[in-house]
Design an enzyme around this catalytic site. Structure first.
Site, PDB file in Angstrom:
ATOM      1  N   ARG A   1       0.840  -1.217   0.000  1.00 28.92           N
ATOM      2  CA  ARG A   1       0.000   0.000   0.000  1.00 28.92           C
ATOM      3  C   ARG A   1       0.875   1.268   0.000  1.00 28.92           C
ATOM      4  O   ARG A   1       1.034   1.933  -1.015  1.00 28.92           O
ATOM      5  CB  ARG A   1      -0.952  -0.042   1.220  1.00 28.92           C
ATOM      6  N   ASP A   2       1.496   1.573   1.130  1.00 33.69           N
ATOM      7  CA  ASP A   2       2.294   2.815   1.217  1.00 33.69           C
ATOM      8  C   ASP A   2       3.461   2.753   0.236  1.00 33.69           C
ATOM      9  O   ASP A   2       3.835   3.764  -0.374  1.00 33.69           O
ATOM     10  CB  ASP A   2       2.818   2.970   2.657  1.00 33.69           C
TER      11      ASP A   2
ATOM     12  N   HIS B   1       5.983   4.583  12.517  1.00 32.95           N
ATOM     13  CA  HIS B   1       5.946   4.500  11.052  1.00 32.95           C
ATOM     14  C   HIS B   1       6.902   5.572  10.524  1.00 32.95           C
ATOM     15  O   HIS B   1       6.553   6.751  10.438  1.00 32.95           O
ATOM     16  CB  HIS B   1       4.501   4.776  10.619  1.00 32.95           C
TER      17      HIS B   1
ATOM     18  N   HIS C   1       9.389   7.187   7.700  1.00 29.00           N
ATOM     19  CA  HIS C   1       9.943   7.275   6.349  1.00 29.00           C
ATOM     20  C   HIS C   1      11.421   7.623   6.531  1.00 29.00           C
ATOM     21  O   HIS C   1      11.800   8.304   7.478  1.00 29.00           O
ATOM     22  CB  HIS C   1       9.185   8.305   5.519  1.00 29.00           C
TER      23      HIS C   1
ATOM     24  N   CYS D   1       4.246   9.475  -0.185  1.00 32.39           N
ATOM     25  CA  CYS D   1       2.842   9.843  -0.342  1.00 32.39           C
ATOM     26  C   CYS D   1       2.754  10.874  -1.454  1.00 32.39           C
ATOM     27  O   CYS D   1       3.503  11.852  -1.459  1.00 32.39           O
ATOM     28  CB  CYS D   1       2.315  10.418   0.967  1.00 32.39           C
TER      29      CYS D   1
ATOM     30  N   ASN E   1       9.682   4.304   3.035  1.00 37.33           N
ATOM     31  CA  ASN E   1       9.636   3.934   4.454  1.00 37.33           C
ATOM     32  C   ASN E   1      10.922   3.236   4.860  1.00 37.33           C
ATOM     33  O   ASN E   1      11.696   2.786   4.010  1.00 37.33           O
ATOM     34  CB  ASN E   1       8.488   2.934   4.688  1.00 37.33           C
TER      35      ASN E   1
HETATM   36  C1  HMG Z   1     -10.654  11.608   1.008  1.00 35.44           C
HETATM   37  C2  HMG Z   1     -10.929  11.840  -0.458  1.00 35.44           C
HETATM   38  C3  HMG Z   1     -11.740  10.691  -1.033  1.00 35.44           C
HETATM   39  C4  HMG Z   1     -11.730  13.124  -0.581  1.00 35.44           C
HETATM   40  O1  HMG Z   1     -11.782  13.501  -1.955  1.00 35.44           O
HETATM   41  P1  HMG Z   1     -12.909  14.508  -2.494  1.00 35.44           P
HETATM   42  O2  HMG Z   1     -12.630  14.751  -3.925  1.00 35.44           O
HETATM   43  O3  HMG Z   1     -12.975  15.677  -1.578  1.00 35.44           O
HETATM   44  O4  HMG Z   1     -14.212  13.600  -2.305  1.00 35.44           O
HETATM   45  P2  HMG Z   1     -15.752  13.939  -2.378  1.00 35.44           P
HETATM   46  O5  HMG Z   1     -16.386  13.330  -1.167  1.00 35.44           O
HETATM   47  O6  HMG Z   1     -15.981  15.401  -2.660  1.00 35.44           O
HETATM   48  O7  HMG Z   1     -16.212  13.094  -3.655  1.00 35.44           O
HETATM   49  C5  HMG Z   1     -15.788  13.426  -4.965  1.00 35.44           C
HETATM   50  C6  HMG Z   1     -15.907  12.199  -5.851  1.00 35.44           C
HETATM   51  O8  HMG Z   1     -15.030  11.177  -5.388  1.00 35.44           O
HETATM   52  C7  HMG Z   1     -15.748   9.987  -5.093  1.00 35.44           C
HETATM   53  N1  HMG Z   1     -15.152   9.324  -3.924  1.00 35.44           N
HETATM   54  C8  HMG Z   1     -15.040   9.816  -2.683  1.00 35.44           C
HETATM   55  N2  HMG Z   1     -14.475   8.922  -1.878  1.00 35.44           N
HETATM   56  C9  HMG Z   1     -14.236   7.827  -2.627  1.00 35.44           C
HETATM   57  C10 HMG Z   1     -13.678   6.573  -2.338  1.00 35.44           C
HETATM   58  N3  HMG Z   1     -13.249   6.242  -1.121  1.00 35.44           N
HETATM   59  N4  HMG Z   1     -13.569   5.680  -3.332  1.00 35.44           N
HETATM   60  C11 HMG Z   1     -14.007   5.987  -4.581  1.00 35.44           C
HETATM   61  N5  HMG Z   1     -14.542   7.177  -4.920  1.00 35.44           N
HETATM   62  C12 HMG Z   1     -14.657   8.082  -3.934  1.00 35.44           C
HETATM   63  C13 HMG Z   1     -17.159  10.489  -4.805  1.00 35.44           C
HETATM   64  O9  HMG Z   1     -18.091   9.441  -4.972  1.00 35.44           O
HETATM   65  C14 HMG Z   1     -17.293  11.582  -5.818  1.00 35.44           C
HETATM   66  O10 HMG Z   1     -17.539  10.986  -7.092  1.00 35.44           O
HETATM   67  P3  HMG Z   1     -18.406  11.725  -8.219  1.00 35.44           P
HETATM   68  O11 HMG Z   1     -19.740  11.968  -7.586  1.00 35.44           O
HETATM   69  O12 HMG Z   1     -17.679  12.988  -8.527  1.00 35.44           O
HETATM   70  O13 HMG Z   1     -18.389  10.723  -9.341  1.00 35.44           O
HETATM   71  C15 HMG Z   1      -9.610  12.022  -1.271  1.00 35.44           C
HETATM   72  O14 HMG Z   1      -8.967  13.153  -0.793  1.00 35.44           O
HETATM   73  C16 HMG Z   1      -8.687  10.848  -1.124  1.00 35.44           C
HETATM   74  O15 HMG Z   1      -8.961   9.760  -1.642  1.00 35.44           O
HETATM   75  N6  HMG Z   1      -7.561  11.030  -0.433  1.00 35.44           N
HETATM   76  C17 HMG Z   1      -6.599   9.950  -0.154  1.00 35.44           C
HETATM   77  C18 HMG Z   1      -5.232  10.332  -0.631  1.00 35.44           C
HETATM   78  C19 HMG Z   1      -4.271   9.177  -0.316  1.00 35.44           C
HETATM   79  O16 HMG Z   1      -4.573   8.022  -0.522  1.00 35.44           O
HETATM   80  N7  HMG Z   1      -3.074   9.506   0.209  1.00 35.44           N
HETATM   81  C20 HMG Z   1      -2.090   8.508   0.572  1.00 35.44           C
HETATM   82  C21 HMG Z   1      -2.456   7.749   1.831  1.00 35.44           C
HETATM   83  S1  HMG Z   1      -2.059   8.627   3.347  1.00 35.44           S
HETATM   84  C22 HMG Z   1      -0.453   8.210   3.651  1.00 35.44           C
HETATM   85  O17 HMG Z   1       0.174   7.603   2.836  1.00 35.44           O
HETATM   86  C23 HMG Z   1       0.139   8.516   4.973  1.00 35.44           C
HETATM   87  C24 HMG Z   1       0.282   7.261   5.863  1.00 35.44           C
HETATM   88  C25 HMG Z   1      -1.086   6.732   6.271  1.00 35.44           C
HETATM   89  O18 HMG Z   1       0.966   6.219   5.195  1.00 35.44           O
HETATM   90  C26 HMG Z   1       1.042   7.639   7.143  1.00 35.44           C
HETATM   91  C27 HMG Z   1       2.457   8.156   6.878  1.00 35.44           C
HETATM   92  O19 HMG Z   1       3.110   7.752   5.898  1.00 35.44           O
HETATM   93  O20 HMG Z   1       2.925   8.908   7.702  1.00 35.44           O
END
Ligand code: HMG
Length: 336
Positions: free
Chosen positions: A36-37, A228, A230, A261, A270
């Protein structure tokens, strides 16, 4: 003179505590986040069968917790858009935990179609990163994650919480540990069994990790926390040592040091799982992970991505060492 004596006494006391804690380090739980990450930041799409094969190889090496996918918006992270296929295709080994990352109820509903037992939610520790990564404030993010956590607990699932940018944020700069402790508390109140403290951009040092631990341990037990790191600045293992001194038992890492990310400018991979396992064998911790198989898993994914592994251990242990116990001997510096 008096203050010098006091300083020496305090230093000796802290060294003794350090040696005592490290000599009792045992049973470290490794939480592999590579599929995933590790992969989410890769620009070239990794086909589902390669992701699945990587997960199988990690399980075959003896890794017991493998974060496999995320159910975030495919518009935001295309690399993770095949989460359903990954989760439906993997052959699950008994005793292995296959968690997934969930941003909201929509993602949760999708994940529930594929036999999930553990979900991870991931609020940010800073406003800037929350806006970039989740398109909302920290408070709004916590509200959404609470909905997921409450539903998941109701459905009998385990919930893990991440907090990202616990030390520094690419947009807001240094982060105060008090705010991280507060979010940690909220995550436990939502039903998380564990909170993983994420140094998303890898700016932490042993010193900042100590300051963070002192604050967070006011609201949590060390056995309910994970670290966790990096490895952007090459501080991953020394940060980990700083954390182990406080009794931490769970460590996140990524095969081959993959990771980053897409929404955290400057974030690199990481802490590499191969480096972590070698380090733990050196401390006398039997992880039950086969280093030869782990190294093979790292090479498999690095070869696919066409890049050199970021794991120093993987690079160092060239094909000369085909036997797990020989490698453990090197790590522990033991001789027959
Ligand atoms: C949170 C959102 C979804 C907000 O994204 P948004 O654009 O604000 O969402 P929305 O609620 O306004 O919806 C817009 C559209 O997206 C769809 N939608 C909404 N949610 C989903 C979903 N789950 N799956 C599929 N579709 C989705 C929703 O249905 C809609 O579709 P439309 O009506 O336009 O056709 C977006 O910002 C997002 O996906 N962010 C995640 C980014 C990400 O994955 N980052 C990496 C992970 S975090 C990380 O790595 C850190 C960590 C955890 O590892 C810790 C560390 O390393 O320190």
């Amino acid at each position: 003179m008096h203050s010098l004596k006091r300083a020496i006494k305090l230093k000796v006391k802290s060294e003794l505590r350090y040696i005592r804690t490290l000599s009792t380090v045992s049973d470290i739980r490794i939480y592999e986040v590579g599929p995933r990450d590790g992969l989410q930041n890769e620009s070239k799409f990794v086909p589902t069968d390669v992701k699945v094969e990587l997960i199988h190889k990690l399980a075959a090496a003896g890794i017991k917790n493998i974060e496999c996918a995320s159910f975030v918006s495919p518009k935001w992270v295309k690399q993770m858009s095949d989460g359903i296929d990954v989760m439906k295709t993997i052959k699950r080994s008994p005793g292995v935990n296959y968690p997934v990352l969930i941003p909201n109820l929509k993602g949760y509903e999708t994940a529930m179609k594929c036999n999930i037992e553990e979900v991870a939610i991931f609020p940010a520790g800073s406003e800037g990163f929350s806006q970039k990564n989740l398109n909302c404030s920290v408070e709004e993010g916590l509200k959404r994650f609470k909905e997921v956590a409450v539903q998941a607990v109701k459905d009998g699932l385990r919930v893990r919480g991440y907090i990202s940018c616990v030390v520094g944020c690419p947009y807001d700069g240094p982060i105060h540990p008090k705010g991280i402790a507060k979010i940690t508390e909220e995550l436990f109140e939502m039903g998380c069994y564990e909170v993983s403290l994420g140094d998303t951009i890898g700016v932490g040092t042993a010193g900042s990790v100590q300051r963070l631990m002192r604050e967070v341990l006011k609201v949590a037990k060390p056995e309910n926390l994970a670290l966790h790191f990096h490895d952007t600045y090459g501080q991953g293992l020394s940060n980990l040592l700083a954390g182990l001194e406080f009794g931490i038992k769970t460590v996140d890492s990524s095969i081959s040091g993959l990771g980053g990310c897409p929404y955290a400018r400057g974030a690199t991979g990481n802490l590499a799982t191969e480096d972590l396992v070698y380090f733990l064998y050196g401390l006398g911790v039997n992880t039950n992970v086969d280093l030869v198989k782990l190294i093979e898993a790292g090479r498999y994914i690095s070869n696919f991505l066409g890049k050199m592994t970021e794991s120093r251990v993987n690079r160092a242990l060239s094909d000369r060492f085909k036997n797990h116990s020989d490698i453990v001997k090197i790590a522990a510096c033991t001789v027959n």
